[in-house]
Scaffold this motif. Sequence first.
Motif: not given
Length: 424
Positions: A259-267
Motif C-alpha cells: 500500500v502507498d505510504d508517505q514520503f519524508f522530505i528534509l530541507s
Amino acid sequence: MTNSKSETLHFPNISSLTKISLGLILFTMISTVMVYAQTSDNTVTIVNDSYLEENFQHVDNTLFSSSPGSTITVINNDVVSHMLVSGSDNTNSGSTDNYDNFLICDIDDVHQCAFTKDNRIITDIIPPGESLSFQLSELGTYRILDPDYPWIEFVIYSFQNYDSSDNVNSGYSVEENTSEPTVSSEPTPVNSPSVKTLLVTVDGMPFDVNFSTIGLNVYEIESDTDSMSLIFYVDVSDSNGKLEVTFDREFFDSVYDGVDDQFFILSDGDETIFREIQNTPESRTLSIDVQLGTEELEIIGSEFGFSKVISVPVIETPVIETPVIETPVIETPVIEIVPTNECGPGTVLENNVCVLDERCGPGTVLENNVCVLDSSNVNNSPTVSNTSSPSSNKEMIMSFSVAFGIAGVIGIILALIAKAHKKK
C-alpha cells in the motif's frame, strides 16, 4: 402587519443555531483526533503472533517522525518476549523476503551482514503484555528491529523541533498564508518551469530522474541506499523556489505491505512543505517548496524498486523411485562324478583302463601318496607260503628242545641240592 414583521425579524434563527451546534461538535471531534494523534505517534505496538514471519502484520506503526529527547513507547502484545536494537540496513531495501540468511553484525566492515548495529538503542527484554520506553538522543534515522525476529521492524525519523500536530509531510496540502496580498502597481514576472533530467547512480546502476524547477537549479542527485533516499543538491535563486519531481515506481517508491505510504522530505535536515500532486499505478509526482538558502533536499522513501527480491516459486520435481528388480540367483547344482571304473590296489585308471601302478616298486602300492606293502600279494602268493613253512617248523622244534634241556639241567641241580639237605 407592521408589528408582525418586526417580531419576525428579532426571532432567533433556528438554522443558524443548528449550524453553530454542528460546528462545535465537529471542532470537538477534530480536537480529540488531533490529541489522540499526538499521544499515539510515539507508540509502537508489537501485534499478536508477530513472532511468526508469515503473520499479516507485525507492528502497527512502521514509519513515523519524532525529535531528539522524545520518548518512544513499545507495547508487546505478542505471546513471546522481544528485545529491540537500532542499526543500519545493508540489504538495499527497506524489507526482505527471505530471513533464512539474515545476518546481524556488531561492526561495520562485514560486507555480508544484512543489518549492522549502531548501539544507539539496545532495549531490555519486553515480556508478553508488557511495555518499555526509550528516548531518542540525536537527529537522524533510527532503523529498529528484533534481532531474534528481524521481520519485526520500524523506522523513526528524528527531526529538530518536530511537532506531530503540524506534520508537513502528510502528503496533503498545508494551509497557505491567509494574509492579505500586497498590491503592487508593477506586474510580477512569471517564471516558467525548467524541465531537466539528471543521472543518478544507485549501487552502480545508472538511472534518469526527470524533474522541473522554478527559481532554483539542481546540479547533482545522489542516492543513499542505507536510508532509502535521494539527495538533491540545489542552488536557490528566488525567495521561494519550487521543485516538481516524478518517480517511476519501478525505480523509487514509498510503500508498506503493498500500500502507498508517505514520503519524508528534509530541507537541510529539517522537514519542509511538499504535496503529492499526482499518483498513478506507474509513477508518483511530488511538488516541493524550497526556501532561499537551501542547499540540499533529501527525499526519503522505502525502497528502490529495482532491488526488490522477486521470489520465484520453486517447483519441486517429484522423484519417481524406480523399482529395484532383484535378479534371482540360480544355484548351479554340484554334480559329483562317481568313477564307474574302480581299479584294485597297485593299479591306476588310465584312459578308462586299469593298468599297473609303476610309481612304486614291486610288491608295494601307493596309498595317500606313500608306497606301502601290498598285503594282498603276500596273502595270495602260494610260493612264498610253501617255502617259508619248513624253516619255521625247524625253528619251533629247536626252540622246544633247548627249552626242555635247560629245564632238565635245572631239575637235576635242584634234586642234588635237596638230597644234600636231607643228609645234613
